[in-house]
Design an enzyme around this catalytic site. Structure first.
Site, PDB file in Angstrom:
ATOM      1  N   CYS A   6       0.827  -1.197   0.000  1.00 57.83           N
ATOM      2  CA  CYS A   6       0.000   0.000   0.000  1.00 57.83           C
ATOM      3  C   CYS A   6       0.867   1.256   0.000  1.00 57.83           C
ATOM      4  CB  CYS A   6      -0.988  -0.044   1.168  1.00 57.83           C
ATOM      5  SG  CYS A   6      -2.435   0.974   0.872  1.00 57.83           S
TER       6      CYS A   6
ATOM      7  N   GLU B  17      -1.288  -8.853   3.222  1.00 54.83           N
ATOM      8  CA  GLU B  17      -1.108  -9.468   4.547  1.00 54.83           C
ATOM      9  C   GLU B  17      -2.422  -9.956   5.156  1.00 54.83           C
ATOM     10  OE1 GLU B  17      -0.634  -6.276   3.811  1.00 54.83           O
ATOM     11  OE2 GLU B  17      -1.137  -4.898   5.441  1.00 54.83           O
TER      12      GLU B  17
ATOM     13  N   HIS C 208      -3.449  -4.722   0.350  1.00 51.96           N
ATOM     14  CA  HIS C 208      -2.809  -5.278   1.555  1.00 51.96           C
ATOM     15  C   HIS C 208      -2.844  -6.806   1.519  1.00 51.96           C
ATOM     16  CE1 HIS C 208      -2.350  -1.620   4.027  1.00 51.96           C
ATOM     17  NE2 HIS C 208      -3.414  -1.193   3.367  1.00 51.96           N
TER      18      HIS C 208
HETATM   19  N1  GLN Z   1      -1.842   6.809   2.961  1.00 51.63           N
HETATM   20  C1  GLN Z   1      -1.959   6.079   1.742  1.00 51.63           C
HETATM   21  C2  GLN Z   1      -3.333   6.268   1.123  1.00 51.63           C
HETATM   22  O1  GLN Z   1      -4.253   6.670   1.777  1.00 51.63           O
HETATM   23  C3  GLN Z   1      -1.691   4.594   1.959  1.00 51.63           C
HETATM   24  C4  GLN Z   1      -2.655   3.923   2.861  1.00 51.63           C
HETATM   25  C5  GLN Z   1      -2.165   2.620   3.391  1.00 51.63           C
HETATM   26  O2  GLN Z   1      -0.986   2.312   3.335  1.00 51.63           O
HETATM   27  N2  GLN Z   1      -3.051   1.823   3.957  1.00 51.63           N
HETATM   28  O3  GLN Z   1      -3.513   6.021  -0.056  1.00 51.63           O
END
Ligand code: GLN
Length: 538
Positions: free
Chosen positions: A384, A512, A510
């Site tokens: 992410c 994970e 994500h």
């Molecule tokens: N801050 C980034 C976004 O909002 C990544 C978010 C995250 O890593 N969950 O796109």
């Protein structure tokens, strides 16, 4: 008629007893007995969900397929059992009151005075029945957050007391997880705190049938009898849960040795086969006695917190066991990297992982880490924010797009390579403020991603606001970056990789959240394999 069986797990004496893991481990055992098991959590706090809480408050926010932002215990539940959970499986006081107040405003209560009993308790009981009906489960295990005696937990316990009467004796089981502390000066384990916490439950009208005792030392027969008499449970229903030596994944084996699953089936009149723990035991064996060793650097800004990157650490553990390797975590503070531009640990690291995150703090430090991985050919896995970081780094250093940044960290950067897309604004308005939950992603044939997954289309969970800006895709691709996964319409970049590098891959989603102990996530499994390879050759 088939009855759904309900297990309610409460906790006493202190918090952080690992109630969630105990509930999840019981889930593992019951599932391996052939039952369909669904786990859920009731959280007495007033937030509607933990999505708005900082990792300092609450640890990781765990995201489900349907986009629900939930308590990290739901991560344990999904890792320990196979049933995917939904937003119905995490009920908070905030949700209960929100629903009651909505009904009150609508006039549903026909002029009545709205009270905790019956209106709040009915709302809780309705949810239990709703989950029962929606899940088609044989057994629903519900963990009640907090500790017995907390004021905010009372409506939940009162609702469960009523529910137990309505559902019938053989269909409901209360398990109380308690602490049996060791007093060094006396050289003794003490039963009193447990007695008092069970007494507190009885005051409310709940008598647990099983007592799970968290303890640092084995409980002898004499203490077992004492706990049984004072807590009013059978002595064989005093379950010893000694601290595990190596890993939380040993817990189902510990509870099995104590006969807990058989006991639960006896109380609930469930006729099942014995559980087959072969695969689970083999996994634990690999965890405990791995042949290899890798050092993985995780770069974050909540790196000192145990729980902030819970699912990431678990996914690394699963991938380690799969590769027969112990994963040594090297926690790197992003702000330190930002200040000094390097870290001595980097030299001896076999892989670098940059997990998700929000806000500007530590960003430049994460960029330092991504650059190090790219230049020194160290395996890199970006999750992410870790993908956005890798994109910014590549844009700045390889494409020469000076001042490339995300609009999250700078409102008007010279090159907004990560940004909120116009097309996405519609979507973000609909589902809250973020892109949340499971989305399909098509993989480009011949790429590392396609090789790792071994299939053309995948589904992965998201939690972010910002996206890879398609206006820059051509320029970045011309410089050697490959977009190896996209949304089916081709618009959103979901995975990027660097083919000239031994292993450099990052996802907007994500991964994970989908890793399981005996089925590690392909991106993590590949990452650890690449790290091992590097170690072998260095
Ligand atoms: N801050 C980034 C976004 O909002 C990544 C978010 C995250 O890593 N969950 O796109």
């Amino acid at each position: 008629m088939r009855h759904i069986k309900y297990v309610f797990v409460t906790g006493g004496v202190v918090s952080s007893l690992g109630k969630g893991l105990t509930a999840a481990s019981l889930g593992t055992l019951l599932e391996l007995r052939g039952l369909k098991v669904v786990l859920q959590k009731f959280d007495p706090y007033l937030n509607v969900d933990p999505g708005t809480m900082s990792p300092y408050e609450h640890g990781e926010v765990y995201v489900l397929d349907d986009g629900a932002e939930t308590d990290l215990d739901l991560g344990h539940y999904e890792r320990f059992t196979s049933q995917p959970l939904t937003r119905l499986n995490n009920l908070t006081s905030g949700q209960v009151y929100q629903s009651v107040l909505r009904k009150e405003r609508r006039g549903d209560y026909l002029g009545k005075t709205i009270q905790v009993i019956p209106h709040v308790t009915n709302e809780i009981k309705d949810r239990i029945r709703e989950v029962g009906a929606a899940s088609g489960a044989d057994v629903i295990i519900t963990e009640i957050g907090g500790t017995t005696g907390d004021i905010e937990g009372l409506p939940f316990l009162e609702a469960l007391r009523q529910f137990a009467i309505e559902a019938g004796r053989d269909n409901v089981l209360f398990i109380h997880v308690t602490l049996v502390p060791y007093i060094k000066a006396a050289g003794e384990l003490k039963s009193k705190p447990s007695q008092q916490s069970v007494a507190k439950l009885r005051e409310i009208g709940i008598q647990p049938q099983i007592l799970v005792c968290r303890t640092e030392h084995a409980i002898d027969q004499e203490l077992r009898e004492k706990l049984a008499i004072f807590c009013n449970v059978r002595s064989d229903a005093v379950i010893e849960e000694v601290d595990v030596d190596h890993s939380v994944y040993e817990l189902p084996l510990v509870l099995r040795r104590e006969g807990m699953d058989a006991l639960v089936c006896e109380f609930l009149k469930l006729d099942t086969r014995e559980p087959d723990l072969t695969e689970w035991t083999a996994f634990v064996e690999h965890l405990i006695r791995p042949r290899h060793h890798v050092r993985i650097g995780v770069v974050g800004k909540y790196i000192e917190l145990q729980d902030a990157y819970k699912s990431v650490y678990e996914a690394l553990t699963h991938a380690g066991a799969f590769n027969d390797a112990k994963v040594e975590l090297i926690r790197l503070e992003a702000e330190v990297l930002e200040e000094t531009g390097t870290a001595p640990e980097l030299a001896s690291i076999d892989g670098i992982l940059v997990p998700g995150g929000f806000g500007e703090r530590g960003i430049e430090g994460k960029i330092v880490a991504a650059r190090y991985a790219r230049e020194h050919r160290v395996p890199y896995l970006g999750l992410c924010l870790g993908m956005q970081i890798a994109t910014i780094e590549f844009a700045r250093d390889v494409c020469g797009l000076e001042g490339a940044n995300s609009t999250e960290f700078e409102p008007h950067p010279t090159h907004p390579v990560i940004a909120i897309l116009e097309e996405q604004k519609v979507v973000t308005k609909k589902g809250g403020t973020m892109r949340l939950g499971s989305y399909p992603c098509d993989l480009r044939p011949g790429t590392l991603a396609a090789r790792l997954y071994g299939k053309p289309t995948i589904h992965e969970r998201h939690r972010h606001r910002f996206e890879f800006n398609p206006d820059y895709r051509e320029r970045l691709e011309a410089a050697g970056l490959v977009v190896s996964g996209t949304s089916p319409d081709g618009l959103l970049a979901e995975i990027i990789e660097l083919p000239q590098h031994p292993f450099f891959i990052a996802s907007q989603f994500h991964p994970e959240f989908l890793s399981k102990p005996t089925r590690p996530h392909p991106l993590f499994a590949g990452f650890i394999a690449a790290a091992l390879e590097r170690r072998k050759n260095s």
